[in-house]
Design an enzyme around this catalytic site. Structure first.
Site, PDB file in Angstrom:
ATOM      1  N   PRO A   3       0.791  -1.230   0.000  1.00  0.00           N
ATOM      2  CA  PRO A   3       0.000   0.000   0.000  1.00  0.00           C
ATOM      3  C   PRO A   3       0.823   1.280   0.000  1.00  0.00           C
ATOM      4  CG  PRO A   3      -0.127  -1.121   2.127  1.00  0.00           C
ATOM      5  CD  PRO A   3       0.535  -2.061   1.175  1.00  0.00           C
ATOM      6  N   ASN A   4       0.306   2.242  -0.712  1.00  0.00           N
ATOM      7  CA  ASN A   4       0.839   3.610  -0.819  1.00  0.00           C
ATOM      8  C   ASN A   4       2.081   3.725  -1.699  1.00  0.00           C
ATOM      9  OD1 ASN A   4      -1.143   4.783   0.997  1.00  0.00           O
ATOM     10  ND2 ASN A   4      -0.096   3.655   2.609  1.00  0.00           N
TER      11      ASN A   4
ATOM     12  N   ARG B  14       5.080  10.948  -2.593  1.00  0.00           N
ATOM     13  CA  ARG B  14       4.889  10.587  -1.189  1.00  0.00           C
ATOM     14  C   ARG B  14       6.189  10.774  -0.399  1.00  0.00           C
ATOM     15  NH1 ARG B  14       4.799   4.393   1.014  1.00  0.00           N
ATOM     16  NH2 ARG B  14       4.297   4.919   3.164  1.00  0.00           N
TER      17      ARG B  14
ATOM     18  N   TYR C  96      11.407   8.559   0.843  1.00  0.00           N
ATOM     19  CA  TYR C  96      11.366   7.532  -0.202  1.00  0.00           C
ATOM     20  C   TYR C  96      12.009   7.953  -1.525  1.00  0.00           C
ATOM     21  CZ  TYR C  96       8.102   5.506   3.116  1.00  0.00           C
ATOM     22  OH  TYR C  96       7.548   4.983   4.255  1.00  0.00           O
TER      23      TYR C  96
ATOM     24  N   ASN D 288       7.693  -5.835  -1.152  1.00  0.00           N
ATOM     25  CA  ASN D 288       7.738  -4.694  -0.248  1.00  0.00           C
ATOM     26  C   ASN D 288       6.331  -4.604   0.340  1.00  0.00           C
ATOM     27  OD1 ASN D 288       7.768  -2.322   1.137  1.00  0.00           O
ATOM     28  ND2 ASN D 288       8.839  -1.151  -0.444  1.00  0.00           N
TER      29      ASN D 288
ATOM     30  N   ALA E  48       3.338  -0.855   4.816  1.00  0.00           N
ATOM     31  CA  ALA E  48       2.883  -0.859   6.222  1.00  0.00           C
ATOM     32  C   ALA E  48       2.419  -2.241   6.682  1.00  0.00           C
ATOM     33  CB  ALA E  48       1.781   0.174   6.416  1.00  0.00           C
TER      34      ALA E  48
ATOM     35  N   HIS F 245       4.403  -4.531   9.195  1.00  0.00           N
ATOM     36  CA  HIS F 245       4.462  -4.392  10.645  1.00  0.00           C
ATOM     37  C   HIS F 245       3.326  -5.080  11.396  1.00  0.00           C
ATOM     38  CE1 HIS F 245       7.455  -1.651   9.234  1.00  0.00           C
ATOM     39  NE2 HIS F 245       6.555  -0.859   8.676  1.00  0.00           N
TER      40      HIS F 245
ATOM     41  N   ASP G 247       1.049 -15.420   6.675  1.00  0.00           N
ATOM     42  CA  ASP G 247       0.531 -16.785   6.510  1.00  0.00           C
ATOM     43  C   ASP G 247       0.490 -17.186   5.040  1.00  0.00           C
ATOM     44  OD1 ASP G 247       0.252 -17.108   9.218  1.00  0.00           O
ATOM     45  OD2 ASP G 247      -1.941 -16.999   9.240  1.00  0.00           O
TER      46      ASP G 247
ATOM     47  N   GLU H  96      12.085  -9.922   1.566  1.00  0.00           N
ATOM     48  CA  GLU H  96      11.349  -8.717   1.985  1.00  0.00           C
ATOM     49  C   GLU H  96      12.242  -7.510   1.713  1.00  0.00           C
ATOM     50  OE1 GLU H  96      10.310  -8.732   6.196  1.00  0.00           O
ATOM     51  OE2 GLU H  96      10.340  -6.549   6.193  1.00  0.00           O
TER      52      GLU H  96
ATOM     53  N   HIS I 241      12.633  -3.049   1.521  1.00  0.00           N
ATOM     54  CA  HIS I 241      12.139  -1.717   1.870  1.00  0.00           C
ATOM     55  C   HIS I 241      13.035  -0.671   1.241  1.00  0.00           C
ATOM     56  CE1 HIS I 241       9.353  -3.443   4.698  1.00  0.00           C
ATOM     57  NE2 HIS I 241      10.333  -4.246   5.087  1.00  0.00           N
ATOM     58  N   LEU I 242      12.419   0.402   0.782  1.00  0.00           N
ATOM     59  CA  LEU I 242      13.190   1.506   0.212  1.00  0.00           C
ATOM     60  C   LEU I 242      13.966   2.226   1.307  1.00  0.00           C
ATOM     61  CD1 LEU I 242      10.138   2.690  -1.842  1.00  0.00           C
ATOM     62  CD2 LEU I 242      12.275   1.983  -2.916  1.00  0.00           C
ATOM     63  N   SER I 243      13.272   2.529   2.400  1.00  0.00           N
ATOM     64  CA  SER I 243      13.902   3.236   3.529  1.00  0.00           C
ATOM     65  C   SER I 243      14.476   2.205   4.503  1.00  0.00           C
ATOM     66  CB  SER I 243      12.853   4.101   4.240  1.00  0.00           C
ATOM     67  OG  SER I 243      11.856   3.280   4.833  1.00  0.00           O
TER      68      SER I 243
ATOM     69  N   ARG J  96      13.946   4.256  11.737  1.00  0.00           N
ATOM     70  CA  ARG J  96      12.779   5.137  11.735  1.00  0.00           C
ATOM     71  C   ARG J  96      11.985   4.931  13.028  1.00  0.00           C
ATOM     72  NH1 ARG J  96       9.725   4.649   6.226  1.00  0.00           N
ATOM     73  NH2 ARG J  96       8.681   6.472   7.146  1.00  0.00           N
TER      74      ARG J  96
ATOM     75  N   ARG K 171       8.146   0.606  13.151  1.00  0.00           N
ATOM     76  CA  ARG K 171       8.617   0.099  11.856  1.00  0.00           C
ATOM     77  C   ARG K 171       9.733  -0.926  12.006  1.00  0.00           C
ATOM     78  NH1 ARG K 171       6.104   3.445   7.995  1.00  0.00           N
ATOM     79  NH2 ARG K 171       5.752   5.519   8.853  1.00  0.00           N
TER      80      ARG K 171
HETATM   81  C1  DQA Z   1       8.385   0.893   3.416  1.00  0.00           C
HETATM   82  C2  DQA Z   1       8.560   1.124   4.912  1.00  0.00           C
HETATM   83  C3  DQA Z   1       7.233   0.930   5.638  1.00  0.00           C
HETATM   84  O1  DQA Z   1       7.394   1.144   7.035  1.00  0.00           O
HETATM   85  C4  DQA Z   1       6.210   1.922   5.122  1.00  0.00           C
HETATM   86  O2  DQA Z   1       4.962   1.687   5.735  1.00  0.00           O
HETATM   87  C5  DQA Z   1       6.098   1.922   3.642  1.00  0.00           C
HETATM   88  C6  DQA Z   1       7.308   1.782   2.834  1.00  0.00           C
HETATM   89  C7  DQA Z   1       9.680   1.176   2.638  1.00  0.00           C
HETATM   90  O3  DQA Z   1       9.766   0.732   1.498  1.00  0.00           O
HETATM   91  O4  DQA Z   1      10.577   1.860   3.139  1.00  0.00           O
HETATM   92  O5  DQA Z   1       5.026   2.145   3.107  1.00  0.00           O
HETATM   93  O6  DQA Z   1       8.056  -0.457   3.223  1.00  0.00           O
END
Ligand code: DQA
Length: 156
Positions: A22-23, A30, A35, A86, A89, A92, A99, A110, A112-114, A119, A123
């Site tokens: 998501p997002n 964003r 990011y 990725n 959110a 977490h 599952d 898995e 993550h960009l950040s 953080r 997270r």
């Molecule tokens: C994220 C880190 C997550 O905590 C956050 O909710 C995201 C992006 C990242 O790619 O850094 O939406 O997964």
């Protein structure tokens, strides 16, 4: 956890499902200070370019919905040799996503960009990590290409 050994290179190369949670459709606008300013389209272009260079076949999906991500994992469970996810959110707190990954037993990374470990406290927790080969966090778009390299190396 023991993952099934799959993905001996076929004539199609390694088949990798790339999932964005998501997002991530809003990348570029964003929170660019966290990011970066790269859009999801540009991120996908770079992932595809890298995949082609290492002979991986990709399917890429972004969804803001937990159920859609889970359905996509189910649908591709016989197709995918590996998954790069990725979970955004959902990382977490989504036991449902965890599952789903545990159910299909496909080697998963898995990403993550950040750097989620530098953080907010919430997270730092990933409920996904344990059902993955590893977690790659904080390399922006290169988190994805590193994950592809890792899956390719694992199947060498
Ligand atoms: C994220 C880190 C997550 O905590 C956050 O909710 C995201 C992006 C990242 O790619 O850094 O939406 O997964």
């Amino acid at each position: 956890m023991a993952k099934r050994q799959r993905g001996r290179r076929s004539r199609h190369g390694l088949r990798i499902l790339v999932l964005h949670g998501p997002n991530l459709n809003l990348l570029g606008e964003r929170e660019p200070e966290i990011y970066g300013d790269m859009t999801l389209a540009e991120l996908n272009r770079r992932i595809k370019k890298h995949a082609a260079a290492i002979n991986c076949e990709l399917k890429i999906k972004q969804s803001n919905s937990e159920g859609a991500l889970i359905d996509c994992i189910h649908t591709h469970r016989k197709w995918a040799d590996g998954i790069v996810i990725n979970p955004a959110a959902y990382t977490h707190y989504s036991y449902a996503l965890r599952d789903a990954l545990a159910a299909v037993q496909i080697p998963t990374v898995e990403v993550h960009l950040s750097d989620i470990h530098k953080r907010e406290r919430f997270r730092r927790i990933s409920v996904i990590r344990e059902v993955c080969e590893t977690q790659i966090s904080g390399f922006r778009w290169e988190s994805y290409t590193k994950a592809l390299d890792l899956l390719a190396e694992r199947n060498r």
